[in-house]
Enzyme design. Structure first.
Site, PDB file in Angstrom:
ATOM      1  N   TYR A 238      46.635  38.308  42.591  1.00  6.54           N
ATOM      2  CA  TYR A 238      47.283  37.021  42.352  1.00  6.54           C
ATOM      3  C   TYR A 238      48.321  37.153  41.224  1.00  6.54           C
ATOM      4  O   TYR A 238      49.296  36.407  41.186  1.00  6.54           O
ATOM      5  CB  TYR A 238      46.253  35.980  41.882  1.00  6.54           C
ATOM      6  CG  TYR A 238      45.411  35.312  42.943  1.00  6.54           C
ATOM      7  CD1 TYR A 238      45.307  35.823  44.239  1.00  6.54           C
ATOM      8  CD2 TYR A 238      44.698  34.152  42.627  1.00  6.54           C
ATOM      9  CE1 TYR A 238      44.509  35.181  45.188  1.00  6.54           C
ATOM     10  CE2 TYR A 238      43.903  33.509  43.569  1.00  6.54           C
ATOM     11  CZ  TYR A 238      43.810  34.026  44.844  1.00  6.54           C
ATOM     12  OH  TYR A 238      43.011  33.386  45.763  1.00  6.54           O
ATOM     13  N   GLY A 239      48.047  38.061  40.302  1.00  8.01           N
ATOM     14  CA  GLY A 239      48.747  38.083  39.017  1.00  8.01           C
ATOM     15  C   GLY A 239      50.209  38.445  39.050  1.00  8.01           C
ATOM     16  O   GLY A 239      50.895  38.341  38.030  1.00  8.01           O
TER      17      GLY A 239
ATOM     18  N   CYS B 105      41.966  39.539  31.735  1.00  3.94           N
ATOM     19  CA  CYS B 105      41.884  39.522  33.204  1.00  3.94           C
ATOM     20  C   CYS B 105      40.486  40.020  33.531  1.00  3.94           C
ATOM     21  O   CYS B 105      40.027  41.023  32.957  1.00  3.94           O
ATOM     22  CB  CYS B 105      42.934  40.446  33.809  1.00  3.94           C
ATOM     23  SG  CYS B 105      42.670  40.798  35.569  1.00  3.94           S
TER      24      CYS B 105
ATOM     25  N   CYS C 278      38.702  33.850  36.899  1.00  2.00           N
ATOM     26  CA  CYS C 278      39.998  34.498  37.066  1.00  2.00           C
ATOM     27  C   CYS C 278      40.971  33.829  36.087  1.00  2.00           C
ATOM     28  O   CYS C 278      41.243  32.633  36.213  1.00  2.00           O
ATOM     29  CB  CYS C 278      40.471  34.298  38.510  1.00  2.00           C
ATOM     30  SG  CYS C 278      42.109  34.943  38.860  1.00  2.00           S
ATOM     31  N   ASN C 279      41.418  34.590  35.107  1.00  2.43           N
ATOM     32  CA  ASN C 279      42.344  34.026  34.110  1.00  2.43           C
ATOM     33  C   ASN C 279      43.634  33.543  34.768  1.00  2.43           C
ATOM     34  O   ASN C 279      44.227  32.549  34.357  1.00  2.43           O
ATOM     35  CB  ASN C 279      42.710  35.093  33.070  1.00  2.43           C
ATOM     36  CG  ASN C 279      41.527  35.520  32.239  1.00  2.43           C
ATOM     37  OD1 ASN C 279      41.310  35.015  31.156  1.00  2.43           O
ATOM     38  ND2 ASN C 279      40.737  36.455  32.751  1.00  2.43           N
TER      39      ASN C 279
ATOM     40  N   HIS D   3      39.239  41.555  35.906  1.00  2.00           N
ATOM     41  CA  HIS D   3      39.115  42.907  36.473  1.00  2.00           C
ATOM     42  C   HIS D   3      39.032  43.973  35.369  1.00  2.00           C
ATOM     43  O   HIS D   3      38.477  45.047  35.589  1.00  2.00           O
ATOM     44  CB  HIS D   3      40.332  43.236  37.352  1.00  2.00           C
ATOM     45  CG  HIS D   3      40.310  42.617  38.718  1.00  2.00           C
ATOM     46  ND1 HIS D   3      40.473  41.272  38.924  1.00  2.00           N
ATOM     47  CD2 HIS D   3      40.157  43.177  39.953  1.00  2.00           C
ATOM     48  CE1 HIS D   3      40.424  41.020  40.231  1.00  2.00           C
ATOM     49  NE2 HIS D   3      40.233  42.154  40.876  1.00  2.00           N
TER      50      HIS D   3
ATOM     51  N   ASP E  36      37.083  34.340  42.195  1.00  2.00           N
ATOM     52  CA  ASP E  36      38.134  35.207  41.631  1.00  2.00           C
ATOM     53  C   ASP E  36      39.055  35.649  42.769  1.00  2.00           C
ATOM     54  O   ASP E  36      38.717  35.522  43.952  1.00  2.00           O
ATOM     55  CB  ASP E  36      37.518  36.441  40.957  1.00  2.00           C
ATOM     56  CG  ASP E  36      38.580  37.385  40.384  1.00  2.00           C
ATOM     57  OD1 ASP E  36      39.506  36.906  39.693  1.00  2.00           O
ATOM     58  OD2 ASP E  36      38.514  38.602  40.631  1.00  2.00           O
ATOM     59  N   SER E  37      40.209  36.204  42.397  1.00  7.44           N
ATOM     60  CA  SER E  37      41.129  36.736  43.407  1.00  7.44           C
ATOM     61  C   SER E  37      40.536  37.945  44.120  1.00  7.44           C
ATOM     62  O   SER E  37      41.066  38.372  45.136  1.00  7.44           O
ATOM     63  CB  SER E  37      42.434  37.147  42.722  1.00  7.44           C
ATOM     64  OG  SER E  37      42.172  38.205  41.820  1.00  7.44           O
TER      65      SER E  37
HETATM   66  N1  DGL Z   1      40.978  38.756  37.893  1.00  5.66           N
HETATM   67  C1  DGL Z   1      42.154  37.971  37.748  1.00  5.66           C
HETATM   68  C2  DGL Z   1      42.311  37.478  36.316  1.00  5.66           C
HETATM   69  O1  DGL Z   1      41.355  37.317  35.603  1.00  5.66           O
HETATM   70  C3  DGL Z   1      43.483  38.487  38.204  1.00  5.66           C
HETATM   71  C4  DGL Z   1      43.552  39.441  39.277  1.00  5.66           C
HETATM   72  C5  DGL Z   1      44.805  39.383  40.114  1.00  5.66           C
HETATM   73  O2  DGL Z   1      45.915  39.646  39.632  1.00  5.66           O
HETATM   74  O3  DGL Z   1      44.585  39.088  41.265  1.00  5.66           O
HETATM   75  O4  DGL Z   1      43.412  37.232  35.868  1.00  5.66           O
END
Ligand code: DGL
Length: 254
Positions: A44-45, A185, A75-76, A187, A12-13
């Site tokens: 990342y998002g 997401c 991580c989506n 998180h 994941d990020s």
């Molecule tokens: N946990 C990540 C997801 O499922 C995104 C987190 C991020 O923006 O880094 O999309």
């Protein structure tokens, strides 16, 4: 080529993928897991897609160099930006990507209004549009981007007053209105108690983690790659601090 005792790598990020790791460990406690969070580069998002893709491919390259039999992209955002490329680069590897649990929402709440909370990258990618169009006849879907929430979870503040203050204006229009919110997401499940309070108790919160874990087990089983233990967990993080590892362990314990 792969051995049963090889790791299931989970990526994941940052710390969010722990919400998927805990489902994997619940379902397959006897497996050996290698969790990598790229907190040095999170979030990342809100990045350009090309950056998310490069970061994901770089993380995967490091993980693939270890002995691992499967990669779970927990991580989506990374799934939306890079799953196709990952499968092209590693055609022999089991690669599972999490995506927003819209199908679960459509199956359970046909004809109803549902929300999808996810990062801006996930919500703007073509992969999500394709998913959305499969279900727009079944239920009416509201996209709810939540910039800032990932950062709070990364700082160990998933259930804090700051989270409540960030989400209150965002979720106010949806209070007591939606049949379900898809937590798109990884998180976000850690902020589920706050989200639930804000949208009202009659809205179901749907997390793609359990489905992703079941899919991983199905694939390993089909390839004869399930391991019977002893189980193991290695947690690594690009931020290089013990603090992030400790946060992962805390989130894992719940
Ligand atoms: N946990 C990540 C997801 O499922 C995104 C987190 C991020 O923006 O880094 O999309």
């Amino acid at each position: 080529m792969f051995e049963k005792r090889d790791y299931i790598a989970v990526f994941d990020s940052g710390v969010g993928g722990v919400s998927v790791l805990r489902e994997l460990m619940k379902l397959m406690p006897q497996e050996r897991y290698l969790y990598f969070g790229d907190s040095a580069n999170a979030p990342y998002g809100t990045r350009p897609t090309s950056e998310v893709r490069s970061l994901t491919l770089a993380a995967a390259e490091k993980l693939m160099a270890r002995r691992c039999k499967a990669l779970v992209v927990a991580c989506n955002t990374a799934t939306a930006a890079a799953i196709k490329e990952l499968r092209e680069v590693y055609p022999d590897k089991i690669i599972i990507g999490i995506e927003p649990a819209l199908k679960v929402a459509a199956d359970h709440f046909p004809g109803k209004e549902v929300g999808v909370m996810a990062t801006p990258v996930t919500l703007r990618e073509e992969k999500f549009d394709i998913l959305l169009h499969r279900f727009t006849d079944v239920c009416s879907v509201h996209k709810i981007p939540a910039p800032g929430l990932v950062e709070l979870v990364e700082r160990g503040k998933a259930e804090s007053e700051e989270t409540e203050a960030l989400l209150a204006p965002l979720l106010a229009p949806y209070r007591d209105r939606l049949a379900a919110i898809v937590l798109g997401c990884t998180h976000y499940p850690f902020a589920a108690p706050v989200i639930q309070r804000l949208v009202g108790k009659n809205t179901a919160l749907l997390d793609g983690g359990p489905g992703t874990a079941r899919q991983t087990r199905r694939r390993l089983q089909a390839e004869g790659l399930l391991w019977n233990g002893p189980g193991e967990l290695l947690i690594e993080n690009s931020a290089g601090s013990d603090e992030m590892i400790a946060l992962c362990q805390k989130l894992l314990r719940g």
